[in-house]
Enzyme design. Structure first.
Site, PDB file in Angstrom:
ATOM      1  N   GLY A 196     -31.047   8.027  58.516  1.00 55.34           N
ATOM      2  CA  GLY A 196     -31.546   8.515  59.798  1.00 55.34           C
ATOM      3  C   GLY A 196     -31.223   7.605  60.967  1.00 55.34           C
ATOM      4  N   SER A 197     -30.468   6.533  60.728  1.00 61.72           N
ATOM      5  CA  SER A 197     -30.133   5.670  61.863  1.00 61.72           C
ATOM      6  C   SER A 197     -29.080   6.362  62.735  1.00 61.72           C
ATOM      7  CB  SER A 197     -29.630   4.317  61.385  1.00 61.72           C
ATOM      8  OG  SER A 197     -28.448   4.481  60.649  1.00 61.72           O
ATOM      9  N   ARG A 198     -29.017   5.946  64.009  1.00 64.08           N
ATOM     10  CA  ARG A 198     -28.142   6.642  64.943  1.00 64.08           C
ATOM     11  C   ARG A 198     -26.767   5.975  64.975  1.00 64.08           C
ATOM     12  NH1 ARG A 198     -27.061   7.181  70.770  1.00 64.08           N
ATOM     13  NH2 ARG A 198     -27.082   9.402  71.298  1.00 64.08           N
ATOM     14  N   HIS A 212     -21.388 -10.396  73.204  1.00 60.37           N
ATOM     15  CA  HIS A 212     -22.306  -9.670  72.334  1.00 60.37           C
ATOM     16  C   HIS A 212     -23.622 -10.425  72.310  1.00 60.37           C
ATOM     17  CE1 HIS A 212     -24.201  -9.838  68.215  1.00 60.37           C
ATOM     18  NE2 HIS A 212     -24.386  -8.571  68.520  1.00 60.37           N
ATOM     19  N   ASN A 226     -27.894  -9.930  70.684  1.00 56.72           N
ATOM     20  CA  ASN A 226     -28.834  -9.119  69.924  1.00 56.72           C
ATOM     21  C   ASN A 226     -30.084  -9.959  69.694  1.00 56.72           C
ATOM     22  OD1 ASN A 226     -29.268  -8.608  66.457  1.00 56.72           O
ATOM     23  ND2 ASN A 226     -29.952  -7.165  68.014  1.00 56.72           N
ATOM     24  N   TYR A 227     -31.260  -9.422  70.066  1.00 60.10           N
ATOM     25  CA  TYR A 227     -32.529 -10.106  69.765  1.00 60.10           C
ATOM     26  C   TYR A 227     -33.459  -9.101  69.117  1.00 60.10           C
ATOM     27  CZ  TYR A 227     -30.498 -14.005  72.076  1.00 60.10           C
ATOM     28  OH  TYR A 227     -29.638 -15.035  72.358  1.00 60.10           O
ATOM     29  N   ARG A 228     -34.022  -9.474  67.976  1.00 58.05           N
ATOM     30  CA  ARG A 228     -34.741  -8.488  67.167  1.00 58.05           C
ATOM     31  C   ARG A 228     -35.964  -9.086  66.478  1.00 58.05           C
ATOM     32  NH1 ARG A 228     -30.046 -10.191  65.124  1.00 58.05           N
ATOM     33  NH2 ARG A 228     -30.122 -11.248  63.117  1.00 58.05           N
ATOM     34  N   SER A 230     -29.635  -4.833  71.668  1.00 54.32           N
ATOM     35  CA  SER A 230     -28.332  -5.197  71.152  1.00 54.32           C
ATOM     36  C   SER A 230     -27.266  -4.718  72.126  1.00 54.32           C
ATOM     37  CB  SER A 230     -28.140  -4.520  69.803  1.00 54.32           C
ATOM     38  OG  SER A 230     -26.868  -4.779  69.313  1.00 54.32           O
TER      39      SER A 230
END
Lengths: 306, 306
Positions: free
Chosen positions: B263-265, B110, B112-114, B96
């Site tokens: 817990g995500s950053r 921008h 993002n590939y997921r 991302s």
């Protein structure tokens, strides 16, 4: 009650704008607006002026049918609503203000006092008041925090000594930026869904809170009017303003309700956003600095009125 | 697939960072981080550098149990999920990036590939790919918009000529700032929940899209590198950045999913926010200006690849 409340919010707007304009020397831009679906409001904004970067004081009275999306914002607070033919007549009115000063030694203030009525399918009316006043300093000044909280406590204590402790705590919990683990500021009072003991009693209490806005904030503004500041201090202020934006757009119920209400006036809702804000990757102030001291308090709210 | 996808996102990150660093002359700050609940990532950020105000390229691979809040972000897209003992094992990985240049004549990009996997109560695995690439200029440059869209169209057409028109439209609908009635930029492609015809086919398509990032953006950056600009143009850029913040914090699924995942950053999620942004009350550019021209396109998306 609608008329009484409307008079009260208009008076609060007028008094606060007068006090701010006197300090600043500038003139508020006054915009009246109508809502196609019912109601309207008056927005007063002072932008990029002498003392204030952005000062907005808004009054609105809107009515009509509650959208499904907006109703959900209410249902999430535990109210279940019975619609008639899919319709849900409502009336919402309030005064709302956010003041962002230029000088990082003058804190940002926000307050909002509002009244809500909903008519359910069986004709019964739900009503409640909500509101609060809270302070967001860039740098911690303990005397300011004490003065602010004591003024609010006095306003509450006249009605019931149980109110301030409860609403102070509510404020600390509400203005919590969950993903950051910090509060927006040093708090104040916050309450919602207030519908007892009687409508008159709640109104009297809300009026006392609204009357406390000028005495709890204006002395702080005057005190720091001529404080000098560095560009580093200004930059820290801009980072804190970024957090302010995060809270308002991600968590604030009023903003969410506004954005979800068809025909609402976006410029009046988003006047709460600062003129300028900043985001820095991995910014953490070094230990022992004034910036770290501020963060410490935002992470561990204190009892200021003792 | 997990390993193949992980290799691909790491390569995309490396290639894009290299291309950006070459243009800028600066060096990316590289942070590896672990997630207590499972997984981790690498964030690469270039901040306040020569060409870029903030350039972030992030890779993450997270797994564990899906929180109720995060699962709701998925359920709202029509997927119903069967939990086992209240648990829902998942794995999510992706690359991302958001690049905010200093010069208002270089657009923000921008992409993002997921890839997402969920194991349901009966042991069956759900999987899908999502992603997109979109461009947000401060000022409209038609040739840039055409180059950007044609490069994406070429990448899509190699796989199926039906893809670009569908995903271009999806992009225009997705990056819509509803409360403003305008898109975030001139679009690009966007897709989600892609799980056919086969896992291999979708992966090949996603890889083509990821490979198109450098050729669709870097030529535009180089072209405008030395464009001069005024302080008024810079200010208009800052106002557009404010809108970018509004979209990301109010509507973006990825940001919402991130903020809702324990817990995500946070710093990696919010690196998408610009270094500086601005909000002016009632700002509307006068008719016939370049600013009004830009708004016109944001309000009425165009077909650029014809």
């Amino acid at each position: 009650m609608r008329t009484k409340m409307e008079m009260m919010i208009l008076q609060t707007q007028a008094e606060f704008c007068k006090a701010l304009a006197e300090v600043d020397g500038g003139t508020f831009q006054v915009d009246r607006w109508d809502r196609k679906e019912g109601g309207g409001g008056i927005s007063c904004v002072l932008q990029d002026s002498n003392i204030f970067e952005k000062a907005g004081v808004n009054v609105s009275v809107v009515f009509g049918q509650l959208s499904e999306e907006a109703a959900q914002q209410i249902r999430s607070r535990g109210k279940s609503l019975k619609r008639k033919d899919g319709k849900l007549p409502f009336c919402a009115m309030g005064v709302s203000s956010v003041i962002h000063p230029k000088n990082p030694h003058i804190p940002t203030i926000h307050f909002n006092y509002r009244y809500f009525e909903i008519e359910e399918a069986d004709g019964s009316k739900l009503w409640w008041f909500g509101g609060g006043t809270d302070l967001t300093p860039t740098y911690l000044n303990k005397e300011d925090a004490v003065h602010f909280h004591k003024t609010l406590k006095d306003a509450c204590d006249k009605h019931d000594r149980k109110l301030y402790p409860e609403f102070k705590k509510w404020c600390d919990n509400y203005f919590f930026i969950k993903h950051r683990g910090e509060r927006r500021g040093v708090g104040g009072i916050f309450f919602d869904d207030l519908d007892s003991p009687t409508k008159e009693d709640v109104f009297d209490f809300v009026r006392s809170c609204a009357k406390a806005v000028v005495p709890c904030y204006i002395p702080i503004v005057k005190k720091h009017l001529n404080d000098s500041f560095t560009s580093e201090e200004k930059q820290w202020q801009q980072l804190r303003r970024g957090r302010y934006v995060e809270f308002n757009l991600v968590y604030d119920r009023g903003t969410k309700f506004g954005l979800a209400t068809p025909g609402s006036r976006i410029e009046s809702i988003l006047m709460s956003l600062p003129l300028n804000a900043r985001w820095e990757y991995m910014h953490e102030p070094p230990k022992g600095t004034k910036e770290a001291e501020m963060l410490q308090v935002l992470r561990n709210p204190k009892d200021w009125a003792q």
